[in-house]
Design a protein around this motif. Structure first.
Motif, short mmCIF file in Angstrom:
data_model
loop_
_atom_site.label_atom_id
_atom_site.label_comp_id
_atom_site.label_asym_id
_atom_site.label_seq_id
_atom_site.Cartn_x
_atom_site.Cartn_y
_atom_site.Cartn_z
N PRO A 189 36.34 -19.18 47.41
CA PRO A 189 35.70 -20.32 48.08
C PRO A 189 34.48 -20.81 47.31
CG PRO A 189 35.03 -18.29 49.14
CD PRO A 189 36.03 -17.90 48.08
N TYR A 190 34.13 -22.06 47.53
CA TYR A 190 32.86 -22.61 47.04
C TYR A 190 31.85 -22.55 48.18
CZ TYR A 190 34.54 -24.40 42.56
OH TYR A 190 35.01 -24.50 41.28
N LEU A 191 30.62 -22.23 47.83
CA LEU A 191 29.56 -22.07 48.82
C LEU A 191 28.44 -23.07 48.56
CD1 LEU A 191 29.32 -18.16 48.75
CD2 LEU A 191 30.63 -19.57 50.35
N LEU A 192 27.74 -23.40 49.62
CA LEU A 192 26.59 -24.28 49.53
C LEU A 192 25.33 -23.46 49.32
CD1 LEU A 192 25.21 -27.10 49.89
CD2 LEU A 192 25.09 -26.57 52.35
N TRP A 217 32.11 -18.83 44.52
CA TRP A 217 31.63 -17.53 44.98
C TRP A 217 31.38 -16.57 43.82
CZ3 TRP A 217 33.41 -12.47 44.75
CH2 TRP A 217 32.81 -11.55 45.62
N LEU A 218 32.27 -16.57 42.82
CA LEU A 218 32.10 -15.65 41.70
C LEU A 218 30.82 -15.95 40.91
CD1 LEU A 218 35.72 -15.29 40.24
CD2 LEU A 218 34.41 -13.57 41.48
N ALA A 219 30.41 -17.21 40.88
CA ALA A 219 29.19 -17.56 40.15
C ALA A 219 27.96 -17.01 40.85
CB ALA A 219 29.09 -19.08 40.02
N LEU A 220 28.05 -16.83 42.16
CA LEU A 220 26.91 -16.33 42.93
C LEU A 220 26.94 -14.82 43.11
CD1 LEU A 220 26.87 -19.12 45.66
CD2 LEU A 220 25.20 -18.80 43.83
N HIS A 221 28.12 -14.23 43.00
CA HIS A 221 28.25 -12.80 43.21
C HIS A 221 27.44 -12.03 42.16
CE1 HIS A 221 30.09 -9.05 44.51
NE2 HIS A 221 30.28 -8.75 43.24
N GLY A 222 26.61 -11.14 42.62
CA GLY A 222 25.81 -10.35 41.70
C GLY A 222 24.51 -11.01 41.28
N SER A 223 24.32 -12.29 41.66
CA SER A 223 23.07 -12.96 41.32
C SER A 223 22.03 -12.60 42.38
CB SER A 223 23.27 -14.47 41.26
OG SER A 223 23.41 -15.00 42.57
N PRO A 255 35.92 -25.92 50.17
CA PRO A 255 36.69 -26.06 48.92
C PRO A 255 37.02 -24.67 48.39
CG PRO A 255 34.71 -27.43 48.89
CD PRO A 255 34.59 -26.52 50.08
N SER A 256 38.22 -24.50 47.91
CA SER A 256 38.63 -23.18 47.44
C SER A 256 39.60 -23.35 46.27
CB SER A 256 39.31 -22.41 48.57
OG SER A 256 39.75 -21.14 48.13
N ARG A 257 39.51 -22.45 45.32
CA ARG A 257 40.45 -22.49 44.19
C ARG A 257 41.20 -21.17 44.10
NH1 ARG A 257 36.47 -22.39 38.83
NH2 ARG A 257 35.37 -20.46 39.31
N GLU A 258 42.46 -21.27 43.72
CA GLU A 258 43.30 -20.09 43.55
C GLU A 258 43.16 -19.58 42.11
OE1 GLU A 258 47.15 -20.66 46.33
OE2 GLU A 258 46.98 -22.08 44.67
N MET A 259 43.03 -18.29 41.97
CA MET A 259 42.90 -17.70 40.65
C MET A 259 44.16 -16.90 40.34
SD MET A 259 39.70 -15.49 39.23
CE MET A 259 38.62 -16.80 39.81
N PHE A 260 44.73 -17.16 39.15
CA PHE A 260 45.97 -16.52 38.75
C PHE A 260 45.81 -15.81 37.40
CE2 PHE A 260 47.23 -19.96 41.53
CZ PHE A 260 48.29 -19.44 42.27
N LEU A 261 46.67 -14.85 37.17
CA LEU A 261 46.82 -14.23 35.86
C LEU A 261 48.24 -14.51 35.41
CD1 LEU A 261 45.79 -12.50 33.54
CD2 LEU A 261 46.42 -10.46 34.85
N HIS A 262 48.38 -15.11 34.22
CA HIS A 262 49.69 -15.53 33.70
C HIS A 262 50.06 -14.72 32.47
CE1 HIS A 262 47.84 -19.01 35.75
NE2 HIS A 262 49.07 -19.36 36.09
#
Length: 299
Positions: A165-168, A240-246, A263-270
């Motif tokens: 997810p995206y956070l404010l 969320w990943l940009a804020l995690h650990g900050s 807003p949310s983005r799906e993350m995949f490994l191809h």
């Protein structure tokens, strides 16, 4: 002569006899019976069309014939190469090969370090090559694995890692505690990324939810964005990943809110379809799925 009829085991037996001096001692060294060694040399001589040893009989050592000297000089090279090949295959199976991974910033900050660290711990001799890929129309090409926030085109397979997810992020007191409706951001001052692929997607998504924020500053650095929010120039919407650990969550000048709708983005490994995985690639997928699962549990 057909070279295909000359087998490595024949050359190995020939080398052992030349070094030991007798068929009997060579058989002991190789773990064969003497008759088996004799049969291998006989098969070699049939393929070559001539004798490779002079056999004086009795206790005297056998000697290489001129033909045998030629064959053995080249045969030793083949044996050395075959040993190198066997060693390379063993190291590959043990995970000491090469792996090429494509990534993007959020993955590079959190999920990928866990993959790299564990692969190097388990396989210190492995060769890991990383490259950042363009977010628009990425191609897997010669990569073994490719992280991307969305599905990619082409003959690929994938595993979904998480929904991010995206956070404010806002100045303390700018919004009441708890989730914030997206439409409240309409016309509000906001700090954002440059017009990258991801930022354009985010602004389109916010618009679909009824908000067109007024972007007052664009920068590519997350820390710079947070600094501007602390300064009070506007809020920001970050993954969320940009804020995690900050330190944003513990900063008394900032507040972090879920958005409704978020807003949310799906993350995949191809990875390339129908390509046999190397042990490294198989293990990397396992580690990435596990690391993503740990992160998803914290969202």
């Amino acid at each position: 002569m057909r070279v295909i009829d000359v087998e490595l085991r024949h050359l190995r037996a020939m080398a052992a006899i030349a070094e030991e001096g007798t068929f009997g001692r060579a058989a002991v060294r190789l773990g064969y019976t003497q008759s088996s060694v004799s049969q291998q040399i006989a098969a070699l001589e049939r393929a070559l069309g001539g004798a490779v040893f002079d056999r004086p009989g009795g206790p005297r050592a056998v000697r290489l014939t001129p033909l045998g000297e030629v064959v053995l000089s080249h045969g030793r090279e083949l044996l050395t190469r075959s040993e190198a090949l066997a060693d390379a295959v063993d190291r590959f199976r043990a995970g000491s090969g090469r792996i090429d991974i494509g990534t993007f910033q959020s993955v590079s900050n959190l999920i990928l370090p866990a993959v790299v660290r564990q692969l190097l711990d388990e396989h210190p001799g492995c060769d890991i090559r990383l490259s950042e890929v363009e977010p628009e129309g990425p191609k897997i090409g010669d990569l073994d694995l490719l992280f991307h926030d969305g599905r990619i085109e082409g003959d690929v397979e994938h595993v979904k890692l998480l929904d991010e997810p995206y956070l404010l992020v806002a100045g303390r007191g700018q919004f009441p505690d708890g989730p914030v409706r997206v439409e409240l951001l309409d016309g509000a001052p906001m700090v954002g990324w440059p017009r990258t692929f991801h930022q354009r997607w985010l602004e389109r998504t916010l618009a679909e939810y009824g908000a067109r924020p007024r972007i007052v500053f664009r920068t590519g650095g997350h820390e710079t964005i947070l600094s501007m929010v602390r300064a009070g120039i506007g809020s920001a919407v970050l993954p969320w990943l940009a804020l995690h650990g900050s330190d944003a969550a513990s900063d008394d000048r900032l507040s972090i809110h879920q958005l409704e709708p978020a807003p949310s983005r799906e993350m995949f490994l191809h990875w390339p379809a129908e390509r046999t995985h190397s042990p490294l690639a198989t293990r990397a997928i396992e580690i990435a799925v596990e690391a993503a699962g740990d992160l998803a549990a914290q969202i």
